[in-house]
Design a protein around this motif. Structure first.
Motif, PDB file in Angstrom:
ATOM      1  N   ALA A 124       0.824  -1.211   0.000  1.00  0.00           N
ATOM      2  CA  ALA A 124       0.000   0.000   0.000  1.00  0.00           C
ATOM      3  C   ALA A 124       0.856   1.259   0.000  1.00  0.00           C
ATOM      4  CB  ALA A 124      -0.942  -0.011   1.207  1.00  0.00           C
ATOM      5  N   GLU A 125       1.922   1.272   0.794  1.00  0.00           N
ATOM      6  CA  GLU A 125       2.744   2.481   0.869  1.00  0.00           C
ATOM      7  C   GLU A 125       3.494   2.737  -0.434  1.00  0.00           C
ATOM      8  OE1 GLU A 125       6.780   1.862   3.084  1.00  0.00           O
ATOM      9  OE2 GLU A 125       5.304   0.561   4.063  1.00  0.00           O
ATOM     10  N   ASP A 126       3.823   1.692  -1.161  1.00  0.00           N
ATOM     11  CA  ASP A 126       4.515   1.874  -2.437  1.00  0.00           C
ATOM     12  C   ASP A 126       3.577   2.463  -3.482  1.00  0.00           C
ATOM     13  OD1 ASP A 126       6.725   0.792  -1.209  1.00  0.00           O
ATOM     14  OD2 ASP A 126       6.377  -1.226  -1.976  1.00  0.00           O
ATOM     15  N   ASN A 130       3.922   6.268  -4.885  1.00  0.00           N
ATOM     16  CA  ASN A 130       4.327   6.087  -6.278  1.00  0.00           C
ATOM     17  C   ASN A 130       5.774   5.603  -6.364  1.00  0.00           C
ATOM     18  OD1 ASN A 130       3.960   6.013  -9.042  1.00  0.00           O
ATOM     19  ND2 ASN A 130       4.650   8.118  -9.345  1.00  0.00           N
ATOM     20  N   ARG A 131       6.070   4.591  -5.563  1.00  0.00           N
ATOM     21  CA  ARG A 131       7.386   3.946  -5.579  1.00  0.00           C
ATOM     22  C   ARG A 131       7.160   2.448  -5.767  1.00  0.00           C
ATOM     23  NH1 ARG A 131       8.495   8.507  -6.112  1.00  0.00           N
ATOM     24  NH2 ARG A 131       9.968   9.812  -4.969  1.00  0.00           N
ATOM     25  N   ALA A 168       5.848  -5.052   5.020  1.00  0.00           N
ATOM     26  CA  ALA A 168       7.046  -4.412   4.488  1.00  0.00           C
ATOM     27  C   ALA A 168       8.274  -5.253   4.765  1.00  0.00           C
ATOM     28  CB  ALA A 168       7.226  -3.024   5.110  1.00  0.00           C
ATOM     29  N   PRO A 169       9.147  -5.470   3.754  1.00  0.00           N
ATOM     30  CA  PRO A 169      10.414  -6.138   4.018  1.00  0.00           C
ATOM     31  C   PRO A 169      11.324  -5.233   4.820  1.00  0.00           C
ATOM     32  CG  PRO A 169      10.399  -5.317   1.785  1.00  0.00           C
ATOM     33  CD  PRO A 169       9.029  -5.060   2.348  1.00  0.00           C
ATOM     34  N   THR A 170      12.187  -5.821   5.629  1.00  0.00           N
ATOM     35  CA  THR A 170      13.174  -5.062   6.384  1.00  0.00           C
ATOM     36  C   THR A 170      14.555  -5.563   6.013  1.00  0.00           C
ATOM     37  OG1 THR A 170      13.270  -6.604   8.243  1.00  0.00           O
ATOM     38  CG2 THR A 170      11.522  -4.920   8.299  1.00  0.00           C
ATOM     39  N   GLN A 171      15.587  -4.849   6.465  1.00  0.00           N
ATOM     40  CA  GLN A 171      16.951  -5.299   6.195  1.00  0.00           C
ATOM     41  C   GLN A 171      17.180  -6.686   6.793  1.00  0.00           C
ATOM     42  OE1 GLN A 171      19.447  -4.002   4.277  1.00  0.00           O
ATOM     43  NE2 GLN A 171      17.867  -2.613   3.572  1.00  0.00           N
ATOM     44  N   ALA A 172      16.457  -7.026   7.868  1.00  0.00           N
ATOM     45  CA  ALA A 172      16.659  -8.311   8.522  1.00  0.00           C
ATOM     46  C   ALA A 172      15.964  -9.455   7.789  1.00  0.00           C
ATOM     47  CB  ALA A 172      16.157  -8.246   9.968  1.00  0.00           C
TER      48      ALA A 172
END
Length: 350
Positions: A124-126, A130-131, A168-172
């Motif tokens: 949703a945030e993307d 508009n990313r 959301a994916p995270t660095q971890a």
């Protein structure tokens, strides 16, 4: 080529994905630090600094940043007007696979026909920001399925795409946690899921899943094109215009590391455990078949054509705001000069 009025550079930044890269090797070997330290220039990586600066891995907003990362971020940024130039392409097969449950009977691309394939949603945030390229799992899964199906003369219309996830994916969790179709596959809600990378290999083994289709084994590279195949190296236009020499020096060390890797496979695999956030067994499984021999970036006609194929895929499936002129984006000068310098160094050493 540093212009007389160019501002002084105190830091060269770089960023790379958690995958095998000659840039990452040059950094871990200390060669990039050494190269710039003699001029009092710090070498920093976004992965180590984190915080607010980490977003520049996605938007390329730092003018002295060298980015070696997935094309699902680089191409959309260019389409939205990011003033970058494409200075190299790499290709590393990194365990792309279609996972299935034991006993599924799915062992060939043709057997995917009519099956339910897990497709991560656009987050949703993307969409809101508009990313869309940041919905990496969706882009990689869709490209993976499309390539595998095409190898059997099929299309996405021949399967049922089942949307999953949204977190959301995270660095971890970029390795295993990115592939949110694994749980639906275990529950029997889908028949197959695309995954990529050493951490995903580790997660699949722990879950008791099987590799139904080894995408890396498909003989034609056209069917293996995805986010990191080919993977672009990009820089800000102002860095090339004002500090061309720094870009060349960076690439020279990258090419030097790629040359070193060719005769140091065991050392490369050891370094990759930290780079990919995976154990030794998963790294060995994910990166095989002489991958250490081909880490050097280039701008060959073949890689550019495959990169253009990926651009067309992104445009067709809603990841790009507008088309991107690949030829106009490329600047071959820094890599050509870096290769000349490496060749001279190797002749001296011989």
């Amino acid at each position: 080529m540093t212009t007389a009025t160019a501002p002084a550079v105190d830091t060269v930044w770089f960023t790379r994905c958690p995958v095998p890269t000659a840039t990452g090797l040059a950094y871990k070997l200390g060669w990039l630090d050494e190269e710039f330290a003699r001029d009092g220039i710090a070498l920093k990586t976004l992965q180590d600094v984190g915080g607010e600066l980490a977003r520049h891995h996605y938007d390329h907003g730092l003018s002295t940043l060298v980015r070696e990362g997935g094309n699902l971020l680089a191409l959309p940024a260019r389409a939205q007007g990011a003033p970058t130039r494409l200075i190299g392409l790499t290709w590393i097969d990194e365990w792309q696979a279609i996972l299935v449950r034991p006993g599924s009977g799915i062992t060939t691309p043709a057997q995917l026909q009519g099956k339910r394939l897990a497709l991560p949603v656009f987050r949703a945030e993307d969409l809101r920001e508009n990313r869309r390229g940041r919905s990496i799992a969706r882009g990689m899964s869709l490209a993976g399925y499309k390539g595998v199906l095409a190898s059997a003369g099929l299309t996405l219309d021949d399967v049922r795409l089942v949307e999953v996830g949204g977190e959301a994916p995270t660095q971890a969790n970029l390795g295993a946690g990115l592939w949110q179709g694994i749980a639906p596959l275990l529950r029997g809600e889908v028949d197959a899921v695309y995954v990529k990378g050493a951490a995903a290999a580790e997660a699949a083994r722990a879950a008791g899943l099987e590799v139904g289709i080894d995408i890396d084994a498909l003989p034609d590279r056209r069917f293996r094109v995805n986010n990191g195949t080919p993977r672009p190296i990009t820089v800000h236009e102002t860095m090339l215009e004002q500090h061309f020499e720094l870009v060349v020096r960076f690439l020279t060390q990258t090419l030097r590391a790629a040359h070193w890797a060719r005769s140091h496979q065991a050392d490369v695999l050891a370094i990759l455990q930290g780079e990919t956030r995976a154990g030794a067994d998963a790294v060995a499984e994910a990166y095989r078949d002489g991958f250490h021999l081909t880490l050097a970036p280039d701008l060959s006609d073949e890689k550019v054509a495959l990169f253009r194929q990926q651009k067309d895929f992104q445009l067709q499936h809603g990841f790009l705001d507008r088309d991107v002129d690949i030829d106009a984006w490329i600047d071959r000068r820094p890599l050509e000069e870096a290769q000349r310098r490496l060749d001279a160094l190797l002749r001296q050493a011989a």
